[in-house]
Enzyme design. Structure first.
Site, mmCIF file in Angstrom:
data_model
loop_
_atom_site.group_PDB
_atom_site.id
_atom_site.type_symbol
_atom_site.label_atom_id
_atom_site.label_comp_id
_atom_site.label_asym_id
_atom_site.label_seq_id
_atom_site.Cartn_x
_atom_site.Cartn_y
_atom_site.Cartn_z
ATOM 1 N NE ARG A 1 -77.599 -35.080 -27.055
ATOM 2 C CZ ARG A 1 -76.513 -34.010 -27.849
ATOM 3 N NH1 ARG A 1 -76.557 -33.042 -28.371
ATOM 4 N NH2 ARG A 1 -74.657 -34.407 -27.323
ATOM 5 C CE1 TYR B 1 -72.114 -32.874 -27.290
ATOM 6 C CE2 TYR B 1 -71.131 -33.152 -29.402
ATOM 7 C CZ TYR B 1 -71.773 -33.172 -28.200
ATOM 8 O OH TYR B 1 -73.165 -34.216 -28.906
ATOM 9 C CG HIS C 1 -77.533 -34.768 -32.432
ATOM 10 N ND1 HIS C 1 -78.240 -33.175 -32.052
ATOM 11 C CD2 HIS C 1 -77.556 -34.655 -33.942
ATOM 12 C CE1 HIS C 1 -79.376 -33.165 -33.123
ATOM 13 N NE2 HIS C 1 -78.595 -33.734 -34.320
#
Length: 365
Positions: free
Chosen positions: A257, A270, A261
């Site tokens: 990805r 993160y 998100h």
């Protein structure tokens, strides 16, 4: 070829630089097909970019992009038949576009308008709307596949999910019933390495996610999700298997990805920039483009013409989306229940009376 992490099959034809790693299947000689697949990946990426811009300027709501994962959806959508049924999750723009869902319908959905799930194209009229709850769509797909089997129809239900969804009970229950009843369903896992902020390495102890099919008694395999030739090849086999009554398949597509998100997420909190930079070296569009250029069927002129064509189509869809008349606020309650519970029916009547007293200004509630 064999995956060194397990005995499950792992398929790749194109290396990140577009060089062949294995002999291609016969269908890959169809340069018109390769061009079509490439076009759809580029269209999906440009549409993603435009949709994010619309969200940032307040013209749609939260959106889940598929940056870096275009090959998976394009391969699925290009192979499904009109009579098959797609039971998607929220990161399936590429599949929907290939199936015939219009871009303005996709924008309507992400703009909070239920009309975005009422697809105009007859061949996708039975496809399910995008599913936001995690993994529940897998069980819905088994219900669809059960109907196909009971009726003796040679149709396939295809359902998709992310790697995080495979940790949910709904997913495992769906595998169990699919295996026990030998249903014509294909489970495609988009293993993009991140379940929001939870990395794949700590969310599941299994060496591969495809191995979860073994416990349910049927076939699971991995494929390089950044190699559209590999995804296309194995998806073709999985659909054929299910269509012929040979049971379900789990296809785990290894991707990454590249974006957040959703537009409500900030992935820089993160994961490291170095990790993302490395993932960009393996992304699917450049990979296929490099292969096609080496075959003499793609060049910079074709690329620029394609980008211009796609951008024009996208702008046309944006114009169509923004030309839709706003729905009244009460419409938010129209598609929740087939039969209204008494308490909610009372609330709805109260709302309608309140709107009537205010002179019908429901658009601004």
């Amino acid at each position: 070829m064999s995956n060194n992490k397990s005995e499950l099959a792992y398929t790749r034809y194109l290396a990140p630089d577009g060089q062949l790693t294995a002999p291609l299947p016969a269908w890959a000689d169809d340069f018109n097909l390769l061009t079509r697949l490439y076009r759809q990946m580029v269209l999906t990426r440009l549409f993603d970019q435009k949709t994010i811009a619309l969200q940032r300027t307040g013209r749609i709501g939260t959106f889940a992009p598929c940056l870096g994962q275009e090959a998976i959806g394009v391969a699925i959508g290009s192979l499904m038949r009109g009579e098959d049924v797609l039971v998607p999750y929220y990161r399936d723009t590429a599949v929907q576009l290939m199936r015939g869902v219009r871009m303005d319908e996709i924008l309507l959905y992400w703009g909070g308008d239920e009309r975005g799930s009422a697809y105009a194209e007859p061949s996708v009229a039975q496809d399910f709307p995008l599913c936001v709850p995690i993994a529940t769509q897998a069980l819905h797909a088994c219900g669809v596949a059960s109907a196909f089997k009971v009726r003796g129809e040679h149709r396939v239900a295809v359902t998709t999910c992310g790697d995080g969804a495979t940790s949910k009970g709904d997913f495992l229950e769906a595998l169990n019933v699919a295996g026990a009843w030998q249903l014509p369903v294909v489970f495609v896992i988009n293993n993009n390495q991140w379940a929001i902020s939870v990395p794949r390495r700590i969310q599941c102890g299994a060496p591969t996610l495809a191995q979860k099919a073994i416990g349910a008694g049927f076939q699971g395999e991995q494929v390089d999700g950044n190699d559209i030739l590999a995804v296309y090849d194995r998806m073709q086999v999985a659909l054929d298997r299910a269509r012929k009554g040979k049971g379900p398949v789990v296809l785990e597509c290894l991707s990454y990805r590249l974006g957040d998100h959703t537009t409500a997420d900030d992935a820089t909190r993160y994961r490291s920039a170095d990790e993302v930079r490395q993932a960009w070296n393996e992304e699917p569009i450049k990979r296929l483009q490099s292969f096609m250029a080496a075959q003499g069927i793609w060049d910079e002129g074709r690329e620029q013409a394609l980008v211009s064509e796609c951008q024009a189509l996208i702008q046309e869809a944006v114009n169509a989306y923004e030309a839709h008349e706003l729905q009244p606020a009460i419409s938010a309650m129209d598609h929740v229940y087939a039969r209204w519970p008494a308490a909610l029916a009372e609330q709805r009547e109260w709302f309608l009376e309140r709107v009537a007293r205010r002179g019908g200004g429901e658009h601004h509630e």
